[in-house]
Design an enzyme around this catalytic site. Structure first.
Site, PDB file in Angstrom:
ATOM      1  N   LYS A  13      -4.234  12.063  15.225  1.00 44.46           N
ATOM      2  CA  LYS A  13      -5.297  12.388  16.166  1.00 44.46           C
ATOM      3  C   LYS A  13      -4.892  13.472  17.161  1.00 44.46           C
ATOM      4  O   LYS A  13      -5.738  14.270  17.561  1.00 44.46           O
ATOM      5  CB  LYS A  13      -5.865  11.146  16.857  1.00 44.46           C
ATOM      6  CG  LYS A  13      -4.901  10.332  17.656  1.00 44.46           C
ATOM      7  CD  LYS A  13      -5.610   9.105  18.206  1.00 44.46           C
ATOM      8  CE  LYS A  13      -4.645   8.008  18.593  1.00 44.46           C
ATOM      9  NZ  LYS A  13      -3.351   8.414  19.201  1.00 44.46           N
ATOM     10  N   ARG A  88      -8.049   2.638  24.789  1.00 45.43           N
ATOM     11  CA  ARG A  88      -7.118   1.906  23.932  1.00 45.43           C
ATOM     12  C   ARG A  88      -7.270   0.399  24.072  1.00 45.43           C
ATOM     13  O   ARG A  88      -6.555  -0.344  23.409  1.00 45.43           O
ATOM     14  CB  ARG A  88      -5.691   2.275  24.326  1.00 45.43           C
ATOM     15  CG  ARG A  88      -4.999   3.235  23.358  1.00 45.43           C
ATOM     16  CD  ARG A  88      -3.658   3.546  23.994  1.00 45.43           C
ATOM     17  NE  ARG A  88      -2.626   3.932  23.087  1.00 45.43           N
ATOM     18  CZ  ARG A  88      -2.235   5.191  22.896  1.00 45.43           C
ATOM     19  NH1 ARG A  88      -2.871   6.172  23.464  1.00 45.43           N
ATOM     20  NH2 ARG A  88      -1.220   5.441  22.109  1.00 45.43           N
ATOM     21  N   ARG A 127       8.558  12.292  13.185  1.00 45.13           N
ATOM     22  CA  ARG A 127       8.390  13.229  14.294  1.00 45.13           C
ATOM     23  C   ARG A 127       9.370  13.004  15.446  1.00 45.13           C
ATOM     24  O   ARG A 127       9.480  13.834  16.343  1.00 45.13           O
ATOM     25  CB  ARG A 127       6.944  13.249  14.784  1.00 45.13           C
ATOM     26  CG  ARG A 127       6.544  12.058  15.593  1.00 45.13           C
ATOM     27  CD  ARG A 127       5.088  12.105  15.980  1.00 45.13           C
ATOM     28  NE  ARG A 127       4.809  10.948  16.822  1.00 45.13           N
ATOM     29  CZ  ARG A 127       3.629  10.417  17.025  1.00 45.13           C
ATOM     30  NH1 ARG A 127       2.582  10.945  16.427  1.00 45.13           N
ATOM     31  NH2 ARG A 127       3.480   9.378  17.801  1.00 45.13           N
ATOM     32  N   ARG A 129      10.156  11.375  18.503  1.00 46.81           N
ATOM     33  CA  ARG A 129      10.104  11.578  19.932  1.00 46.81           C
ATOM     34  C   ARG A 129      10.922  10.484  20.585  1.00 46.81           C
ATOM     35  O   ARG A 129      11.331   9.543  19.934  1.00 46.81           O
ATOM     36  CB  ARG A 129       8.650  11.464  20.396  1.00 46.81           C
ATOM     37  CG  ARG A 129       8.085  12.736  20.917  1.00 46.81           C
ATOM     38  CD  ARG A 129       6.629  12.617  21.307  1.00 46.81           C
ATOM     39  NE  ARG A 129       6.149  11.262  21.401  1.00 46.81           N
ATOM     40  CZ  ARG A 129       4.906  10.911  21.097  1.00 46.81           C
ATOM     41  NH1 ARG A 129       4.082  11.812  20.620  1.00 46.81           N
ATOM     42  NH2 ARG A 129       4.508   9.667  21.236  1.00 46.81           N
ATOM     43  N   ARG A 140       4.479  -0.379  19.028  1.00 47.24           N
ATOM     44  CA  ARG A 140       3.285   0.446  19.235  1.00 47.24           C
ATOM     45  C   ARG A 140       2.191   0.090  18.230  1.00 47.24           C
ATOM     46  O   ARG A 140       1.012   0.026  18.573  1.00 47.24           O
ATOM     47  CB  ARG A 140       3.642   1.935  19.130  1.00 47.24           C
ATOM     48  CG  ARG A 140       4.226   2.495  20.436  1.00 47.24           C
ATOM     49  CD  ARG A 140       5.090   3.721  20.221  1.00 47.24           C
ATOM     50  NE  ARG A 140       4.426   4.835  19.573  1.00 47.24           N
ATOM     51  CZ  ARG A 140       3.600   5.674  20.188  1.00 47.24           C
ATOM     52  NH1 ARG A 140       3.308   5.524  21.463  1.00 47.24           N
ATOM     53  NH2 ARG A 140       3.064   6.678  19.545  1.00 47.24           N
TER      54      ARG A 140
HETATM   55  P1  AMP Z   1       0.259   8.484  22.703  1.00 49.09           P
HETATM   56  O1  AMP Z   1       0.931   9.801  22.798  1.00 49.09           O
HETATM   57  O2  AMP Z   1      -1.241   8.582  22.771  1.00 49.09           O
HETATM   58  O3  AMP Z   1       0.704   7.670  21.537  1.00 49.09           O
HETATM   59  O4  AMP Z   1       0.690   7.658  24.012  1.00 49.09           O
HETATM   60  C1  AMP Z   1       2.042   7.395  24.313  1.00 49.09           C
HETATM   61  C2  AMP Z   1       2.149   6.193  25.249  1.00 49.09           C
HETATM   62  O5  AMP Z   1       1.442   6.449  26.473  1.00 49.09           O
HETATM   63  C3  AMP Z   1       1.549   4.906  24.728  1.00 49.09           C
HETATM   64  O6  AMP Z   1       2.427   4.206  23.902  1.00 49.09           O
HETATM   65  C4  AMP Z   1       1.252   4.151  26.026  1.00 49.09           C
HETATM   66  O7  AMP Z   1       2.401   3.582  26.577  1.00 49.09           O
HETATM   67  C5  AMP Z   1       0.805   5.273  26.939  1.00 49.09           C
HETATM   68  N1  AMP Z   1      -0.668   5.478  26.864  1.00 49.09           N
HETATM   69  C6  AMP Z   1      -1.328   6.583  26.410  1.00 49.09           C
HETATM   70  N2  AMP Z   1      -2.659   6.434  26.481  1.00 49.09           N
HETATM   71  C7  AMP Z   1      -2.867   5.199  26.991  1.00 49.09           C
HETATM   72  C8  AMP Z   1      -4.018   4.434  27.292  1.00 49.09           C
HETATM   73  N3  AMP Z   1      -5.247   4.907  27.062  1.00 49.09           N
HETATM   74  N4  AMP Z   1      -3.831   3.180  27.794  1.00 49.09           N
HETATM   75  C9  AMP Z   1      -2.616   2.687  28.023  1.00 49.09           C
HETATM   76  N5  AMP Z   1      -1.485   3.347  27.750  1.00 49.09           N
HETATM   77  C10 AMP Z   1      -1.593   4.593  27.239  1.00 49.09           C
END
Ligand code: AMP
Length: 187
Positions: A13, A88, A127, A129, A140
């Protein structure tokens, strides 16, 4: 266009949100990216959420609500946006509806990238990170299944969900997304 690009971690995404944003000339808003920047910059928000993020858990809904409300009020998002990584949780879905109602705008749709779990794990491992160690990846994905997946039914019930097969090349998925938005894809 006001869109949500929805999918599990590793569904592509982020990549697709960036491509679509360029095509539609609207910003892609990645909450994960915003939070990582806050952590890297050492802001009070960043310090508060660092631990939660590195464990693969979700930042609390109230904090996320503030982050998103503030971001959507910025000028570049007034004409449209693509949300990547928000909402989320069901509570975030409700809060987003409230934020948009307060702004007097409506969501145009939710594009749902569907990818089998085995492919997700493979992609995230590839990837590498900081928050992508294998136990964190499992966490996750577990958090996704428990807290985020219910939003599929939530948006389905509201007639807003468009599923897209995300287990294809980046170009094929990008074309399918544009097609789903009812636009002509240039050959
Ligand atoms: P992502 O890059 O979207 O996978 O986000 C990385 C991390 O940021 C996630 O594992 C969460 O810890 C936090 N995070 C990102 N977006 C949200 C959200 N909408 N609600 C809660 N935590 C978030």
């Amino acid at each position: 266009m006001r869109l949500i690009l929805f999918g599990a971690p590793g569904s592509g995404k982020g990549t697709q949100a960036a491509l679509l944003a360029e095509e539609l000339a609207i910003p892609a808003i990645s909450t994960g990216e915003m939070l990582r920047e806050a952590v890297a910059a050492g802001t009070p928000l960043g310090e508060r959420i660092q631990q939660v993020m590195s464990s693969g858990d979700l930042v609390d809904d109230a904090t996320m609500g503030e982050v998103v409300r503030e971001r959507l009020a910025k000028e570049d998002a007034l004409g449209g946006f693509i949300l990547d990584g928000y909402p989320r949780t069901l509570a975030q879905g409700d809060l987003l509806a409230e934020i948009l109602a307060d702004m007097g705008v409506e969501l145009d749709g939710v594009l749902y990238l569907q990818v089998p779990e085995a492919v997700l794990v493979e992609r995230i491992l590839g990837r590498q990170r900081a928050d992508d160690k294998e136990d964190v990846i499992r966490q996750r994905l577990l958090v996704y299944r428990r807290q985020t997946q219910p939003l599929v039914e939530y948006y389905e019930q509201r007639g807003q969900l468009t599923p897209i097969d995300g287990d294809r090349s980046i170009e094929e998925v990008a074309a399918a997304l544009l097609e789903a938005l009812g636009r002509k894809v240039d050959a």
